[in-house]
Scaffold this active site. Structure first.
Site, PDB file in Angstrom:
ATOM      1  N   GLU A 254       0.885  -1.184   0.000  1.00 54.43           N
ATOM      2  CA  GLU A 254       0.000   0.000   0.000  1.00 54.43           C
ATOM      3  C   GLU A 254       0.909   1.216   0.000  1.00 54.43           C
ATOM      4  O   GLU A 254       1.359   1.666   1.042  1.00 54.43           O
ATOM      5  CB  GLU A 254      -0.886  -0.010   1.257  1.00 54.43           C
ATOM      6  CG  GLU A 254      -1.801  -1.203   1.374  1.00 54.43           C
ATOM      7  CD  GLU A 254      -3.005  -1.139   0.427  1.00 54.43           C
ATOM      8  OE1 GLU A 254      -3.227  -0.082  -0.200  1.00 54.43           O
ATOM      9  OE2 GLU A 254      -3.713  -2.164   0.316  1.00 54.43           O
ATOM     10  N   CYS A 288      -2.225   9.316   1.982  1.00 46.99           N
ATOM     11  CA  CYS A 288      -1.844   8.685   0.713  1.00 46.99           C
ATOM     12  C   CYS A 288      -2.853   9.066  -0.369  1.00 46.99           C
ATOM     13  O   CYS A 288      -2.520   9.126  -1.548  1.00 46.99           O
ATOM     14  CB  CYS A 288      -1.771   7.174   0.868  1.00 46.99           C
ATOM     15  SG  CYS A 288      -3.262   6.467   1.573  1.00 46.99           S
TER      16      CYS A 288
HETATM   17  P1  NAD Z   1       8.050   5.409   4.710  1.00 48.02           P
HETATM   18  O1  NAD Z   1       8.115   4.624   3.454  1.00 48.02           O
HETATM   19  O2  NAD Z   1       9.168   6.322   5.028  1.00 48.02           O
HETATM   20  O3  NAD Z   1       7.903   4.422   5.975  1.00 48.02           O
HETATM   21  C1  NAD Z   1       6.814   3.555   6.106  1.00 48.02           C
HETATM   22  C2  NAD Z   1       7.203   2.381   6.972  1.00 48.02           C
HETATM   23  O4  NAD Z   1       8.103   1.542   6.248  1.00 48.02           O
HETATM   24  C3  NAD Z   1       7.916   2.745   8.268  1.00 48.02           C
HETATM   25  O5  NAD Z   1       7.452   1.895   9.285  1.00 48.02           O
HETATM   26  C4  NAD Z   1       9.379   2.468   7.947  1.00 48.02           C
HETATM   27  O6  NAD Z   1      10.169   2.186   9.069  1.00 48.02           O
HETATM   28  C5  NAD Z   1       9.244   1.255   7.038  1.00 48.02           C
HETATM   29  N1  NAD Z   1      10.357   1.013   6.099  1.00 48.02           N
HETATM   30  C6  NAD Z   1      10.984   1.923   5.332  1.00 48.02           C
HETATM   31  N2  NAD Z   1      11.896   1.310   4.552  1.00 48.02           N
HETATM   32  C7  NAD Z   1      11.832  -0.006   4.824  1.00 48.02           C
HETATM   33  C8  NAD Z   1      12.528  -1.157   4.339  1.00 48.02           C
HETATM   34  N3  NAD Z   1      13.480  -1.062   3.420  1.00 48.02           N
HETATM   35  N4  NAD Z   1      12.187  -2.360   4.837  1.00 48.02           N
HETATM   36  C9  NAD Z   1      11.214  -2.485   5.772  1.00 48.02           C
HETATM   37  N5  NAD Z   1      10.541  -1.434   6.283  1.00 48.02           N
HETATM   38  C10 NAD Z   1      10.842  -0.200   5.808  1.00 48.02           C
HETATM   39  O7  NAD Z   1       6.659   6.227   4.671  1.00 48.02           O
HETATM   40  P2  NAD Z   1       6.115   7.355   5.658  1.00 48.02           P
HETATM   41  O8  NAD Z   1       6.880   8.626   5.442  1.00 48.02           O
HETATM   42  O9  NAD Z   1       5.993   6.826   7.046  1.00 48.02           O
HETATM   43  O10 NAD Z   1       4.613   7.523   5.117  1.00 48.02           O
HETATM   44  C11 NAD Z   1       4.280   8.295   4.003  1.00 48.02           C
HETATM   45  C12 NAD Z   1       4.161   7.441   2.754  1.00 48.02           C
HETATM   46  O11 NAD Z   1       3.266   6.354   2.977  1.00 48.02           O
HETATM   47  C13 NAD Z   1       3.567   8.204   1.588  1.00 48.02           C
HETATM   48  O12 NAD Z   1       4.234   7.836   0.411  1.00 48.02           O
HETATM   49  C14 NAD Z   1       2.111   7.743   1.564  1.00 48.02           C
HETATM   50  O13 NAD Z   1       1.480   7.907   0.315  1.00 48.02           O
HETATM   51  C15 NAD Z   1       2.268   6.304   1.948  1.00 48.02           C
HETATM   52  N6  NAD Z   1       1.029   5.747   2.482  1.00 48.02           N
HETATM   53  C16 NAD Z   1       0.336   4.860   1.704  1.00 48.02           C
HETATM   54  C17 NAD Z   1      -0.871   4.350   2.142  1.00 48.02           C
HETATM   55  C18 NAD Z   1      -1.675   3.417   1.287  1.00 48.02           C
HETATM   56  O14 NAD Z   1      -2.571   2.765   1.827  1.00 48.02           O
HETATM   57  N7  NAD Z   1      -1.434   3.323  -0.009  1.00 48.02           N
HETATM   58  C19 NAD Z   1      -1.356   4.705   3.408  1.00 48.02           C
HETATM   59  C20 NAD Z   1      -0.606   5.580   4.191  1.00 48.02           C
HETATM   60  C21 NAD Z   1       0.594   6.098   3.714  1.00 48.02           C
END
Ligand code: NAD
Length: 497
Positions: A254, A288
């Site tokens: 997601e 998102c």
């Molecule tokens: P992010 O990608 O920085 O982090 C999200 C999560 O992923 C965190 O828990 C982080 O620790 C983890 N993470 C990051 N890299 C990883 C890796 N290599 N392996 C495992 N885990 C890892 O995102 P953010 O800044 O917290 O949130 C914003 C982003 O999330 C935006 O792009 C937004 O559109 C997206 N988002 C999508 C949805 C959806 O349902 N499509 C919902 C909410 C947020």
């Protein structure tokens, strides 16, 4: 000690949780430290995965309606703690309190949905081509489910996954965002209240593992994790998806969105303006599904866009715990840097900017930005997680739909029109290519009853309602021969003579 820190300590105490450890946690409300949590060590991660694997073997044999009872108790515990948890959501991620309350309500709603589902995890009976044979499919629990969540929905996204995973017979490990770890502690304490009320739930059914991307990466790589549901940026999904695919694990991704709306010349303009304002600038543009691109029909453009700019400029912004404010802060300084870089790039490409400036005070508060663009170029093509709305003119609906679809992400979209032909074209196979396509509402604010997710670089995953539960189970097709013969399918013969 700041007032916010004192309040957090009180809230966590009431919920039966405490926060101490080596990762400092700050609230975006004023940037002050409000607690700390312990980052999981490699040994902690190993013992959580091992426990999750063991408990899965037990939980999968508990009848699904009984599993639903645990989720029912959890939903009730959330009802009891709704106000406290919502305040903590607001303090942890900075969204307005009404949205914090909405997020906890979404957790309660998905629990109700999952309880019903616990009696409906049924497969099909299929007509067999062979006499004296019956075919059917069964859905079985899949295995330990890892939920990685993003900062902007610190509790609801976990609940979408966990409520379904638990009724489906899976154990759960939650790796929350390192930017919003306190809410996870609180939710875990509330979940444990439900476990105690349930009586005989095995230990470690749902666990929280705190830390950043390294901790997430260790969990993703472990072969005992059967399903990875990861919510976050497309960059994160690209890495996680490849690791999961490399070991044939199932994943629900997601990821980021670059969502668009079309304002037709046949729109209800007042309704469209309200829809656009909430979608683009509500939650400080940090959903998102936030609206990032707007295509306005040429005949409306010169009246609609000034009205939009005026409304954006007068939006009350400030402390999200104060109900007078419609938007709170950005999550951190890095978000502001990304916002300013995108605005500079847009201006260099001829964009006309209104708003976007930082507001005085502690915490990163910004005025929403409206940028008029002559073409869909540069930063318009990607997601910047901030309140920026790029506005463009259109004359031909098909061309506007094509532009809407001409970006990497495919999460959410909408059209504002009172013309049924235009709306149906937008929803048709040659219309919006997104996982969510709306009519006369904005791009954000989904309900739990529908399957949630998007196409292309949004990752293709679906969670929450409809039949999203199927991703949390494995399907077995069974053929039963109750005859004395052994006919082969497709008329194949294999006679020993
Ligand atoms: P992010 O990608 O920085 O982090 C999200 C999560 O992923 C965190 O828990 C982080 O620790 C983890 N993470 C990051 N890299 C990883 C890796 N290599 N392996 C495992 N885990 C890892 O995102 P953010 O800044 O917290 O949130 C914003 C982003 O999330 C935006 O792009 C937004 O559109 C997206 N988002 C999508 C949805 C959806 O349902 N499509 C919902 C909410 C947020």
């Amino acid at each position: 000690m700041t007032l916010v820190k004192k309040e957090v300590e009180g809230l966590l105490k009431r919920l039966g949780a405490s926060a101490c450890g080596n990762l400092a946690v700050h609230t975006p409300i004023d940037g002050s430290q409000i607690g700390s949590v312990s980052i999981a060590s490699p040994a902690d991660i190993e013992s959580s995965i091992a426990a999750s694997h063991d408990v899965f073997l037990e939980w999968r044999t508990v009848p699904a309606p009984r599993r639903g009872e645990l989720v029912r108790l959890f939903g009730n515990a959330l009802r009891d703690h709704k106000d406290s948890l919502a305040r903590l959501v607001t303090i942890d991620c900075g969204k307005p309190l009404s949205e914090g309350l909405g997020e906890v309500q979404e957790m309660i709603d998905i629990c109700d949905f999952a309880v019903g589902l616990s009696r409906q995890l049924h497969g099909l009976t299929i007509a067999s081509e062979r006499p004296g044979h019956r075919m059917m499919e069964q859905w079985h629990p899949l295995g330990p489910t890892l939920v990685i969540s993003a900062f902007n929905f610190p509790v609801a996204v976990w609940a979408w996954n966990a409520a379904l995973a638990l009724v489906c017979g899976n154990s759960v490990i939650w790796k929350p965002s390192e930017k919003t770890p306190l809410t996870a502690l609180a939710v875990q304490a509330i979940f444990e209240q439900a476990v105690r009320a349930f009586g005989d739930a095995p230990e470690h059914l749902s666990q929280v593992v705190q830390g950043g991307r390294d901790v997430g990466a260790t969990l993703v790589a472990d072969p005992r994790i059967a399903l990875i549901s990861a919510t976050g940026s497309t960059a994160m999904g690209r890495t996680v998806g490849q690791v999961a695919a490399g070991r044939f694990a199932r994943s629900i991704l997601e990821l980021g969105g670059n969502n668009a709306a079309i304002i037709s010349d046949k729109a209800d303009v007042a309704l469209a303006l309200r829809g656009v304002l909430f979608s683009a600038f509500g939650t400080t543009g940090q959903r998102c599904t936030s609206l990032r691109r707007l295509f306005v029909h040429d005949s409306l453009y010169d009246s609609f866009v000034p009205a939009l700019k005026a409304a954006a400029a007068s939006m009350p912004i400030g402390d999200p715990l104060d109900s007078a404010h419609l938007a709170g802060p950005l999550i951190d300084e890095a978000a502001l840097t990304a916002m300013q870089a995108a605005l500079e790039e847009a201006k260099a490409l001829g964009g006309i900017l209104s708003g976007g400036e930082r507001l005085p005070g502690n915490g990163v508060y910004v005025r929403p930005a409206v940028v008029e663009m002559a073409a869909q170029v540069g930063p318009v093509l990607r997601e910047t997680f901030a309140p920026i709305l790029y506005v463009m003119r259109y004359t031909d609906l098909d061309a506007a739909i094509a532009l809407q679809n001409a970006v990497g992400a495919g999460l959410s979209s909408s059209i504002f029109s009172t013309d049924v032909r235009e709306c149906e074209r937008f929803l048709s196979a040659s219309g919006s290519d997104c996982g969510i396509a709306n009519v006369n509402i904005g791009t954000s604010g989904a309900e739990i009853g529908g399957a949630f997710g998007g196409e292309k670089e949004t990752g293709g995953g679906r969670e929450s309602g409809s039949d999203a539960w199927k991703a949390y189970m494995r399907r077995a097709t069974n053929t039963i021969n109750y005859s004395n013969e052994l006919p082969l399918a497709q008329g194949v013969t294999f006679d020993l003579g």
